[in-house]
Design an enzyme around this catalytic site. Structure first.
Site: not given
Length: 728
Positions: A591, A666, A698
C-alpha cells in the site's frame, strides 16, 4: 525469553506460518463488557479455521465460558452482499467469516447478532432466534440505547424494528441508486474511521441520520477480475481534486416523523466527521470539517429544530492539518472531554462553560480516544506513550484536578484497553516482543481480576511453542539523520556467526498514521524470514505518528520526500554494520509501503538489491479525496506537488530488480495505479516482474493465497538478490 522445557526445536515453514491453528494462538476480537458488567463477550476464532469467529461469553463472577452463537450452526452460509464485503474491506477485516459484529441490549439480557444477511437475537442461556427482518443484506445493525428498537440499513434505507412486536418499517424512503440513508460514505469508512451513518439519542426519542448522494462523484469502472470471470462495478470513487458525495444530516422520530434537516452551514463541500449526543439527549454535537481539513468545528444542534451554532473550533497551523479523534465525550454536567494537538502534542482537554482545562501535558502523546470516564470518582482513563514511544499504556488522571498521571499497565508491553460504561472494569489486550496478544479483566486500578485469554506462548499446548527454541528476540535502537532527526528502528537477526555477513529483509510502511516500530508482538512471518537467514529490519520515518505534530507535518504537500530520505538513511546505516551484507539489502512494502518501494528505488539506485511493491499508489491523483488532500492539498491548486510525489515521472530511474503485486479487485488502491506504472516502465524499457491476484481486493491473503504471495516474494528475492534460502 525463558525456553525451559521447550520441545525439540522445529523449523517454521511458510505453509505453517499461515495455516490453522493460528501460531499467534487464539486471537479474540470485539471484547465488550455487558452494560451491567456481569458478562464479558467476545468473538473467538476457531482453532481449525482461524478466519471464522463465533460469539462467546464469560461470567465475570465465576470465569466460566459458554458459546452463545455458533456461526456454522446458526448461519445460512449465504454469500455476503457486495456492500457487506466492501464494509469489511474498509474496516480491515476482509476475509473474515462468521460473526464480525454484535450489540448488547441495554438491559444486558440479549445481544443482537448480524450474520450472513440475517439478524438474530441471542440470550445468555444459549438460545438464538431469527428476527423477522426480511430478505436482503442488513448493514449497521444496532439496538437502541433504550432497548425498544433494533435498527439497520436495508436497500439503502434505514429500518427501525420494535423488538417486542418484531414489526419493522422503513423510516426513509428515497434511498436508491446514488442516494443512501444511514450509511457512512466511502471516505468516511476508508479514511475517517467512521463506519456508521445514524445515531440514536439516549432516550430513544430521536435519531440523527446521515443522507448522502453520490451523483456528483466520479465513476471508476472497477473490473473485479476473478478466476473464472470478471464482474464490472461502476464504483463511485472520489479521486483527489474531484467532487465528494453530498452529505446531509437529518433528525427524526423512530417512526420517521418530525423530520428536520440539521444546519451544517452554507458551505456544502464539507465533511461530516463525527456525531455524538449529550448525556441527556437535549443536544446533538456534530463535528464539521472543511474540505482542506484545516478547520474542525464542533456544532451544538437543537434536536427538535436542527438549528446549529459553532460551540468551538480546532484550527491547524501553517503547513499542517487537523487530525480527527474519537475522544469527544459528553459528561453529565454538560462539559466535554476533547482531544487536541494545539500545543504540538496530542492531549486531553475539558471544555466547560466556554473555558478550557488541559488534562494531560508534556512531550508525549495521548491516543485520540477516551477509554473511560468514572464521573463519580472524577477520573478519566486513556492510552498514551508517556513511558516511551515504543510502548503504549493505560493511564488515568483526575478530571477536576489534573496533574498526576498514573500508569495502570505493566512496563514492557504494548496495550489496548476498553472499559464498561461506569469505568469500573477494564479489558486490557497486550503483547510484547516475546508474547503474542493476551487479554485480561482488571479493576479500575489496573489489578488483574481474571484472564480472558492468557494465551501463554510458553504453555506446551500453544501453537507457537514448538518454535520457541529458535525464536529470535527483537533489538531496538535509534539513528540520527543528517539533519538531526532521531528515528527509531527495530531488528531481528539470525544467530550471528563471527565474520559472516547476512542479507537484510528491510520492511517498511512509511505512511502517516501508522507506527510500525514498537514492543508489540511481531508474528511468525518475521521469524520465518530470520530462519531463512535474513536480518529483518524496519524504521519509522518522519511523517509517522506518536512523535508530535511537527514530526508528522514533515510530509505536508511533499509525500515521497522526507520519508523516503529517512528510509534510505536507514539502509545506509545498515551498511555500516559488520554483520550486514551491503549488497543484499532487499526492501518490501504494501500500500503506502508499496509506493515507498518505488520511490526508494527511484531516489537511490543501487542502494537496494531488489524491491517489492505491493498494491502501490503510483499517482496521488488516483487516490481518494480525504486522505490525499489532507497531506497533499488540492491537485488543481498544487499540481507541481503531485507531479513530484508520483512514481510515474521518475520511473526510468529504477535500475534495481522490481516485483509489483496487486489484487485485481482492489477498491482502495485501484488497479489503475499498477497498470499506469507498468505501462510507463514498459515504455521506458525498464525490466520488472509482476504478479496479479484475481478476485482479491486490497488485502491479498487467505488460505492458500498468503502462502502463494510470500512464496512469490521470496522466490523473486532469492533469484534477484541471492537470498539465503537459495543456498539451503
Amino acid at each position: 525469553m525463558a525456553v525451559d522445557a521447550v520441545a525439540q526445536p522445529q523449523d517454521l515453514t511458510l505453509e505453517r506460518v499461515f495455516a490453522s491453528p493460528d501460531l499467534n494462538g487464539l486471537q479474540p476480537r470485539k471484547m465488550t463488557l455487558s452494560p451491567d458488567g456481569k458478562w464479558l463477550t467476545l468473538l473467538r476464532n476457531r482453532p481449525e479455521e482461524k478466519e471464522r469467529f463465533d460469539l462467546w461469553a464469560m461470567d465475570t463472577a465465576t470465569g466460566q465460558w459458554r458459546v452463545l452463537v455458533d456461526s456454522k450452526k446458526v448461519g445460512s452460509g449465504a454469500e455476503l452482499s457486495e456492500a457487506e464485503k466492501m464494509q469489511r474491506e474498509r474496516a480491515r477485516i476482509g476475509g473474515t467469516k462468521g460473526i464480525v459484529a454484535y450489540d448488547w441490549s441495554p438491559d444486558s439480557k440479549s445481544i443482537l447478532v448480524p450474520l450472513e444477511g440475517d439478524l438474530y437475537l441471542a440470550t445468555l442461556d444459549g438460545s438464538v432466534r431469527k428476527l423477522p427482518a426480511g430478505a436482503g443484506a442488513k448493514l449497521n445493525a444496532s439496538v437502541s440505547p433504550g432497548g425498544r428498537f433494533a435498527s439497520y440499513v436495508l436497500d439503502q434505507n434505514l429500518v427501525v424494528m420494535e423488538l417486542g412486536s418484531g414489526k419493522g418499517e422503513r423510516v426513509t424512503q428515497d434511498g436508491a441508486d446514488t442516494v443512501h440513508w444511514g450509511e457512512a460514505e466511502f471516505v468516511a469508512q476508508e479514511e475517517m474511521d467512521r463506519f456508521n451513518g445514524y445515531w440514536w439519542s439516549p432516550d430513544d426519542r430521536r435519531i440523527a441520520v446521515e443522507r448522502f448522494d453520490e451523483a456528483q462523484v466520479g465513476v471508476v469502472t472497477r473490473a473485479a477480475i476473478g478466476a473464472e470471470g470478471t464482474n464490472i462495478y461502476q464504483q463511485r470513487y472520489p479521486k483527489a481534486g474531484t467532487p465528494n458525495a453530498l452529505v446531509e444530516l437529518y433528525l427524526m422520530d423512530p417512526n420517521g416523523a418530525n423530520r428536520v434537516k440539521v444546519d451544517l452551514g452554507s458551505e456544502i463541500d464539507v465533511y461530516l466527521a463525527r456525531v455524538d449526543w449529550s448525556r441527556d439527549g437535549k443536544t446533538l454535537y456534530v463535528q464539521r470539517q472543511n474540505r482542506d481539513q484545516t478547520v474542525l468545528d464542533v456544532l451544538k444542534v437543537d434536536p427538535a429544530t436542527g438549528k446549529s451554532a459553532v460551540l468551538f473550533s480546532e484550527k491547524s497551523g501553517p503547513k499542517s492539518w487537523v487530525n480527527l479523534s474519537n475522544a469527544l465525550t459528553p459528561l453529565a454536567d454538560g462539559s466535554l472531554i476533547w482531544w487536541s494537538e494545539r500545543d504540538g502534542h496530542g492531549h486531553l482537554y475539558r471544555f466547560k462553560a466556554g473555558k478550557w482545562t488541559q488534562l494531560t501535558k508534556g512531550d508525549w502523546e495521548v491516543t485520540p480516544d477516551v477509554v473511560g470516564v468514572d464521573e463519580a470518582a472524577g477520573r478519566i482513563f486513556f492510552l498514551g506513550n508517556k513511558d516511551g514511544v515504543l510502548e503504549r499504556h493505560l493511564y488515568s488522571t483526575s478530571i477536576a484536578n489534573p496533574g498526576t498521571v498514573t500508569r495502570l499497565t505493566e512496563a514492557g508491553w504494548w496495550n489496548m484497553a476498553t472499559m464498561d460504561d461506569a469505568a469500573h472494569r477494564i479489558i486490557v489486550t497486550r503483547s510484547n516482543v516475546n508474547q503474542p496478544a493476551q487479554a485480561y479483566l482488571a479493576d479500575a486500578k489496573g489489578k488483574r481480576i481474571a484472564w480472558v485469554n492468557e494465551n501463554a506462548v510458553t504453555a506446551a499446548d500453544h501453537p507457537y511453542h514448538p518454535y520457541l527454541a529458535s525464536h529470535r528476540e527483537r533489538s531496538f535502537g535509534t539513528l540520527t539523520t543528517k539533519d538531526g532527526a532521531v528515528l527509531h528502528w527495530e531488528m531481528v537477526t539470525p544467530k550471528l556467526e563471527p565474520g559472516k555477513r547476512y542479507p537484510v529483509f528491510f520492511q517498511h510502511y512509511g505512511g502517516p498514521h501508522s507506527q510500525t516500530v514498537s514492543r508489540a508482538w511481531g508474528g511468525a512471518l518475521q521469524q520465518y524470514l530470520v530462519d531463512r537467514g535474513y536480518i529483518w529490519f524496519q524504521i519509522d520515518n518522519r511523517g509517522s505518528p506518536n512523535r508530535g505534530k511537527a514530526f508528522e507535518d514533515a510530509i505536508w504537500h511533499a509525500m515521497g520526500s522526507i520519508e523516503v530520505q529517512d528510509q534510505v538513511e536507514g539502509a545506509n546505516f545498515l551498511k555500516t554494520l559488520d554483520f550486514v551484507d551491503p549488497k543484499r539489502i532487499v526492501t518490501y512494502g504494501w500500500s503506502y509501503g508499496g509506493y515507498m518501494t518505488l520511490k526508494m528505488l527511484e531516489a537511490a539506485p543501487g542502494t537496494f538489491a531488489a524491491g517489492v511493491a505491493g498494491a502501490p499508489v503510483t499517482k496521488w491523483e488516483l487516490y481518494d479525496t480525504h486522505y490525499t488532500e489532507r497531506y497533499m492539498g488540492d491537485p488543481n491548486k498544487v499540481p507541481d506537488a503531485y507531479r513530484t510525489s508520483d512514481t510515474i515521472s521518475d520511473a526510468a530511474k529504477i535500475s534495481d530488480p522490481l516485483l509489483i503485486l496487486h489484487g485485481m479487485a482492489d477498491d482502495n488502491v485501484v488497479l489503475e495505479n499498477t497498470t499506469a506504472m507498468a505501462a510507463t516502465l514498459q515504455q521506458q524499457k525498464v525490466p520488472f516482474e509482476m504478479m496479479l491476484y484475481p478476485g482479491h481486493t486490497h488485502r491479498v491473503g487467505g488460505p492458500g493465497i498468503s502462502e502463494h504471495l510470500w512464496g512469490t516474494i521470496l522466490d523473486f528475492l532469492d533469484r534477484r538478490a541471492g537470498g539465503e534460502a537459495g543456498q539451503r
